[in-house]
Design a protein around this motif. Structure first.
Motif, PDB file in Angstrom:
ATOM      1  N   THR A  59       0.327  -3.314   5.091  1.00 38.94           N
ATOM      2  CA  THR A  59      -0.320  -3.659   6.365  1.00 38.94           C
ATOM      3  C   THR A  59       0.000  -5.079   6.821  1.00 38.94           C
ATOM      4  O   THR A  59      -0.496  -5.522   7.840  1.00 38.94           O
ATOM      5  CB  THR A  59      -1.846  -3.518   6.245  1.00 38.94           C
ATOM      6  OG1 THR A  59      -2.319  -4.421   5.241  1.00 38.94           O
ATOM      7  CG2 THR A  59      -2.250  -2.090   5.907  1.00 38.94           C
ATOM      8  N   ASN A  60       0.818  -5.808   6.039  1.00 37.60           N
ATOM      9  CA  ASN A  60       1.149  -7.210   6.332  1.00 37.60           C
ATOM     10  C   ASN A  60      -0.107  -8.064   6.500  1.00 37.60           C
ATOM     11  O   ASN A  60      -0.211  -8.860   7.424  1.00 37.60           O
ATOM     12  CB  ASN A  60       2.048  -7.317   7.562  1.00 37.60           C
ATOM     13  CG  ASN A  60       3.477  -6.931   7.238  1.00 37.60           C
ATOM     14  OD1 ASN A  60       3.939  -7.117   6.108  1.00 37.60           O
ATOM     15  ND2 ASN A  60       4.178  -6.376   8.203  1.00 37.60           N
ATOM     16  N   THR A  61      -1.048  -7.865   5.604  1.00 36.67           N
ATOM     17  CA  THR A  61      -2.269  -8.673   5.602  1.00 36.67           C
ATOM     18  C   THR A  61      -2.467  -9.265   4.209  1.00 36.67           C
ATOM     19  O   THR A  61      -1.837  -8.830   3.232  1.00 36.67           O
ATOM     20  CB  THR A  61      -3.507  -7.832   5.970  1.00 36.67           C
ATOM     21  OG1 THR A  61      -3.624  -6.752   5.042  1.00 36.67           O
ATOM     22  CG2 THR A  61      -3.416  -7.298   7.392  1.00 36.67           C
ATOM     23  N   SER A  90      -5.360 -18.264  14.084  1.00 36.13           N
ATOM     24  CA  SER A  90      -5.239 -17.317  15.192  1.00 36.13           C
ATOM     25  C   SER A  90      -6.514 -17.246  16.036  1.00 36.13           C
ATOM     26  O   SER A  90      -6.615 -16.419  16.930  1.00 36.13           O
ATOM     27  CB  SER A  90      -4.936 -15.925  14.638  1.00 36.13           C
ATOM     28  OG  SER A  90      -6.031 -15.481  13.856  1.00 36.13           O
ATOM     29  N   TRP A 115      -9.464  -9.383   4.956  1.00 37.40           N
ATOM     30  CA  TRP A 115      -8.033  -9.206   5.213  1.00 37.40           C
ATOM     31  C   TRP A 115      -7.658  -9.853   6.536  1.00 37.40           C
ATOM     32  O   TRP A 115      -8.301  -9.618   7.541  1.00 37.40           O
ATOM     33  CB  TRP A 115      -7.688  -7.720   5.228  1.00 37.40           C
ATOM     34  CG  TRP A 115      -7.856  -7.107   3.874  1.00 37.40           C
ATOM     35  CD1 TRP A 115      -8.918  -6.367   3.448  1.00 37.40           C
ATOM     36  CD2 TRP A 115      -6.970  -7.216   2.765  1.00 37.40           C
ATOM     37  NE1 TRP A 115      -8.735  -6.010   2.141  1.00 37.40           N
ATOM     38  CE2 TRP A 115      -7.547  -6.508   1.693  1.00 37.40           C
ATOM     39  CE3 TRP A 115      -5.737  -7.838   2.564  1.00 37.40           C
ATOM     40  CZ2 TRP A 115      -6.936  -6.407   0.448  1.00 37.40           C
ATOM     41  CZ3 TRP A 115      -5.129  -7.724   1.317  1.00 37.40           C
ATOM     42  CH2 TRP A 115      -5.726  -7.028   0.275  1.00 37.40           C
ATOM     43  N   SER A 117      -4.177 -11.369   9.049  1.00 38.60           N
ATOM     44  CA  SER A 117      -2.777 -11.147   9.373  1.00 38.60           C
ATOM     45  C   SER A 117      -1.857 -12.082   8.591  1.00 38.60           C
ATOM     46  O   SER A 117      -2.189 -13.239   8.328  1.00 38.60           O
ATOM     47  CB  SER A 117      -2.571 -11.367  10.876  1.00 38.60           C
ATOM     48  OG  SER A 117      -1.208 -11.518  11.168  1.00 38.60           O
ATOM     49  N   LYS A 118      -0.671 -11.559   8.278  1.00 38.82           N
ATOM     50  CA  LYS A 118       0.362 -12.311   7.567  1.00 38.82           C
ATOM     51  C   LYS A 118       0.719 -13.610   8.298  1.00 38.82           C
ATOM     52  O   LYS A 118       1.063 -14.605   7.674  1.00 38.82           O
ATOM     53  CB  LYS A 118       1.588 -11.410   7.439  1.00 38.82           C
ATOM     54  CG  LYS A 118       2.807 -12.031   6.890  1.00 38.82           C
ATOM     55  CD  LYS A 118       3.939 -11.021   6.866  1.00 38.82           C
ATOM     56  CE  LYS A 118       5.213 -11.635   6.356  1.00 38.82           C
ATOM     57  NZ  LYS A 118       6.302 -10.673   6.282  1.00 38.82           N
ATOM     58  N   ASP A 119       0.616 -13.612   9.614  1.00 41.74           N
ATOM     59  CA  ASP A 119       1.003 -14.767  10.421  1.00 41.74           C
ATOM     60  C   ASP A 119      -0.128 -15.772  10.624  1.00 41.74           C
ATOM     61  O   ASP A 119       0.046 -16.754  11.335  1.00 41.74           O
ATOM     62  CB  ASP A 119       1.501 -14.279  11.789  1.00 41.74           C
ATOM     63  CG  ASP A 119       2.663 -13.317  11.647  1.00 41.74           C
ATOM     64  OD1 ASP A 119       3.525 -13.556  10.780  1.00 41.74           O
ATOM     65  OD2 ASP A 119       2.693 -12.311  12.378  1.00 41.74           O
ATOM     66  N   THR A 120      -1.269 -15.546  10.022  1.00 38.12           N
ATOM     67  CA  THR A 120      -2.441 -16.407  10.220  1.00 38.12           C
ATOM     68  C   THR A 120      -2.670 -17.298   9.005  1.00 38.12           C
ATOM     69  O   THR A 120      -2.580 -16.833   7.870  1.00 38.12           O
ATOM     70  CB  THR A 120      -3.698 -15.538  10.457  1.00 38.12           C
ATOM     71  OG1 THR A 120      -3.464 -14.712  11.594  1.00 38.12           O
ATOM     72  CG2 THR A 120      -4.928 -16.386  10.689  1.00 38.12           C
ATOM     73  N   TRP A 135       0.330 -16.709   3.806  1.00 34.00           N
ATOM     74  CA  TRP A 135       0.962 -15.559   3.174  1.00 34.00           C
ATOM     75  C   TRP A 135       1.885 -15.975   2.030  1.00 34.00           C
ATOM     76  O   TRP A 135       2.060 -15.247   1.061  1.00 34.00           O
ATOM     77  CB  TRP A 135       1.740 -14.797   4.253  1.00 34.00           C
ATOM     78  CG  TRP A 135       2.592 -13.674   3.764  1.00 34.00           C
ATOM     79  CD1 TRP A 135       3.917 -13.719   3.450  1.00 34.00           C
ATOM     80  CD2 TRP A 135       2.182 -12.321   3.537  1.00 34.00           C
ATOM     81  NE1 TRP A 135       4.367 -12.486   3.051  1.00 34.00           N
ATOM     82  CE2 TRP A 135       3.317 -11.598   3.092  1.00 34.00           C
ATOM     83  CE3 TRP A 135       0.979 -11.645   3.657  1.00 34.00           C
ATOM     84  CZ2 TRP A 135       3.279 -10.249   2.779  1.00 34.00           C
ATOM     85  CZ3 TRP A 135       0.949 -10.294   3.343  1.00 34.00           C
ATOM     86  CH2 TRP A 135       2.077  -9.619   2.905  1.00 34.00           C
TER      87      TRP A 135
END
Length: 181
Positions: A59-61, A90, A115, A117-120, A135
């Motif tokens: 889930t990229n989390t 974010s 959980w 996000s990968k980008d956060t 991440w």
């Protein structure tokens, strides 16, 4: 001597065992939850840490796992709020319940975020100090025991112990009654 029917004796024994179990459960919960009062701090005498994250590649989390090192010789509290919070890059929110009680020494994995996000990036801001997770942090190994979000196991353990005590008392009373002429 007054004769008491067997069924009434069993009910009395069961009632006595239930009462003893209830008293044992209450006493156990009170003992488990009784700790000395901690001082309230505005600044943190130590360092917040983030040694690892738990990743879900599907889930990229990830969950950021935070801990701390307290240099203080006594326990202190910093209430959750502006001086103790997790901020996400974010501007989204997380269900992290930050640590508010700080005991002396090193404490890994004192809380984790939900959980994210990968980008956060997740930043724990506590008592004037910050630590950021992302991440790319190392993945937590098997030696890291994640906190259980509130860890409500104390009352459950107390109820199990109370049930065992009550059952033991019930069996003891039944054997004692059976042995009497």
């Amino acid at each position: 001597m007054r004769l008491v029917p067997q069924s009434l004796r069993r009910r009395r024994a069961l009632l006595a065992a239930s009462g003893a179990a209830l008293v044992a459960a209450i006493a156990t919960v009170l003992v488990l939850n009784s700790t000395p009062a901690a001082a309230t701090w505005q600044t943190f005498s130590g360092t917040p840490t983030c040694d690892c994250v738990v990743q879900d590649s599907k889930t990229n989390t990830y969950r950021a796992v935070f801990g701390y090192v307290s240099n203080s010789s006594s326990t202190g509290k910093i209430a959750a709020g502006d001086n103790n919070k997790v901020v996400l890059s974010s501007n989204s929110s997380t269900d992290a319940k930050v640590t508010t009680r700080f005991e002396p020494g090193t404490h890994k994995a004192s809380f984790a975020t939900g959980w994210i996000s990968k980008d956060t990036q997740a930043t724990w801001k506590v008592g004037g100090k910050n630590v950021t997770a992302n991440w790319n942090k190392p993945t937590c190994g098997r030696d890291v025991s994640l906190p259980a979000g509130g860890n409500g196991s104390g009352p459950l353990i107390a109820l199990i112990i109370a049930g065992l005590v009550g059952g033991g008392i019930y069996l003891w009373r039944m054997r004692r009654t059976a042995a009497q002429p």
